[in-house]
Design a protein around this motif. Structure first.
Motif, PDB file in Angstrom:
ATOM      1  N   LYS A  30      29.006  -6.760  46.577  1.00  0.00           N
ATOM      2  CA  LYS A  30      28.037  -5.780  46.100  1.00  0.00           C
ATOM      3  C   LYS A  30      28.357  -4.440  46.764  1.00  0.00           C
ATOM      4  N   PHE A  31      28.425  -3.391  45.951  1.00  0.00           N
ATOM      5  CA  PHE A  31      28.733  -2.051  46.429  1.00  0.00           C
ATOM      6  C   PHE A  31      27.569  -1.120  46.108  1.00  0.00           C
ATOM      7  N   ASN A  32      27.271  -0.216  47.039  1.00  0.00           N
ATOM      8  CA  ASN A  32      26.212   0.776  46.858  1.00  0.00           C
ATOM      9  C   ASN A  32      26.808   2.172  46.884  1.00  0.00           C
ATOM     10  N   GLY A  65      20.745   4.315  49.056  1.00  0.00           N
ATOM     11  CA  GLY A  65      21.126   4.595  47.681  1.00  0.00           C
ATOM     12  C   GLY A  65      20.818   3.450  46.741  1.00  0.00           C
ATOM     13  N   LYS A  66      21.711   3.240  45.795  1.00  0.00           N
ATOM     14  CA  LYS A  66      21.525   2.210  44.763  1.00  0.00           C
ATOM     15  C   LYS A  66      22.766   1.351  44.623  1.00  0.00           C
ATOM     16  N   VAL A  67      22.535   0.153  44.081  1.00  0.00           N
ATOM     17  CA  VAL A  67      23.628  -0.780  43.793  1.00  0.00           C
ATOM     18  C   VAL A  67      24.435  -0.259  42.611  1.00  0.00           C
ATOM     19  N   LEU A  68      25.752  -0.323  42.745  1.00  0.00           N
ATOM     20  CA  LEU A  68      26.655   0.049  41.665  1.00  0.00           C
ATOM     21  C   LEU A  68      26.976  -1.174  40.805  1.00  0.00           C
ATOM     22  N   VAL A  69      27.202  -0.951  39.533  1.00  0.00           N
ATOM     23  CA  VAL A  69      27.648  -2.013  38.631  1.00  0.00           C
ATOM     24  C   VAL A  69      29.154  -1.866  38.481  1.00  0.00           C
ATOM     25  N   ASN A  70      29.889  -2.836  39.009  1.00  0.00           N
ATOM     26  CA  ASN A  70      31.344  -2.827  38.973  1.00  0.00           C
ATOM     27  C   ASN A  70      31.806  -3.190  37.567  1.00  0.00           C
ATOM     28  N   LEU A 100      28.794   8.393  49.304  1.00  0.00           N
ATOM     29  CA  LEU A 100      29.633   7.369  49.919  1.00  0.00           C
ATOM     30  C   LEU A 100      29.463   6.082  49.128  1.00  0.00           C
ATOM     31  N   ILE A 101      30.572   5.481  48.732  1.00  0.00           N
ATOM     32  CA  ILE A 101      30.552   4.137  48.159  1.00  0.00           C
ATOM     33  C   ILE A 101      30.874   3.198  49.299  1.00  0.00           C
ATOM     34  N   TYR A 102      30.045   2.168  49.458  1.00  0.00           N
ATOM     35  CA  TYR A 102      30.254   1.231  50.554  1.00  0.00           C
ATOM     36  C   TYR A 102      29.925  -0.185  50.127  1.00  0.00           C
ATOM     37  N   ASN A 103      30.455  -1.153  50.868  1.00  0.00           N
ATOM     38  CA  ASN A 103      30.354  -2.572  50.540  1.00  0.00           C
ATOM     39  C   ASN A 103      29.223  -3.209  51.339  1.00  0.00           C
TER      40      ASN A 103
END
Length: 144
Positions: A30-32, A65-70, A100-103
């Motif tokens: 899961k990435f945010n 932030g929010k969860v990204l949809v890969n 920032l995109i982070y795991n």
């Protein structure tokens, strides 16, 4: 203090060889995406999510932030890619200089820094992060 130009984090590059990050869809990590003010210090040496100088809003944006949809992974013309669906924060009042995109599945390890090229503002509105096309020449993360 500054957000340097768009950068893949050096720690992320090393962690790819250590199998820390999984961009599979479905079943991956899961990435945010978190957003930051112009006072934040983010760049290729960033190693993990931080709350320092993260944006605030009375509604619509929470710390982290929010969860990204890969959108998954692909390889074409010897270029491996992964990307994310556009992300919107609604009913926000904020000013952001970058993100920032982070795991979140791997103790909030940093992936990449996005520099918006200047302050971007939303006032009681929608703030949208528009990701590039899922192609070998445009995807947000590319390895060739």
């Amino acid at each position: 203090m500054a957000i340097t130009t768009n950068a893949i984090c050096n720690s992320f590059k090393k962690e790819l060889f250590e199998a820390v990050h999984n961009f599979s869809n479905p079943g991956g990590n899961k990435f945010n995406l978190s957003m930051y003010t112009s006072q934040a210090t983010l760049g290729k040496s960033t190693t993990s999510f931080t709350t320092g100088n993260e944006v605030t809003s009375p509604a619509g944006y929470s710390s982290g932030g929010k969860v990204l949809v890969n959108t998954g992974t692909s390889v074409a013309s010897s270029v491996a890619i992964t990307d994310f669906a556009d992300l919107s924060f609604t009913n926000v009042t904020l000013t952001a200089r970058g993100a920032l995109i982070y795991n979140t599945s791997a103790t909030n390890k940093a992936v990449c820094v996005l520099d918006f090229g200047g302050d971007k503002t939303a006032t009681a509105g929608t703030f949208t992060i528009q990701f590039p096309a899922f192609t070998t020449s445009a995807a947000i993360l590319r390895i060739s």
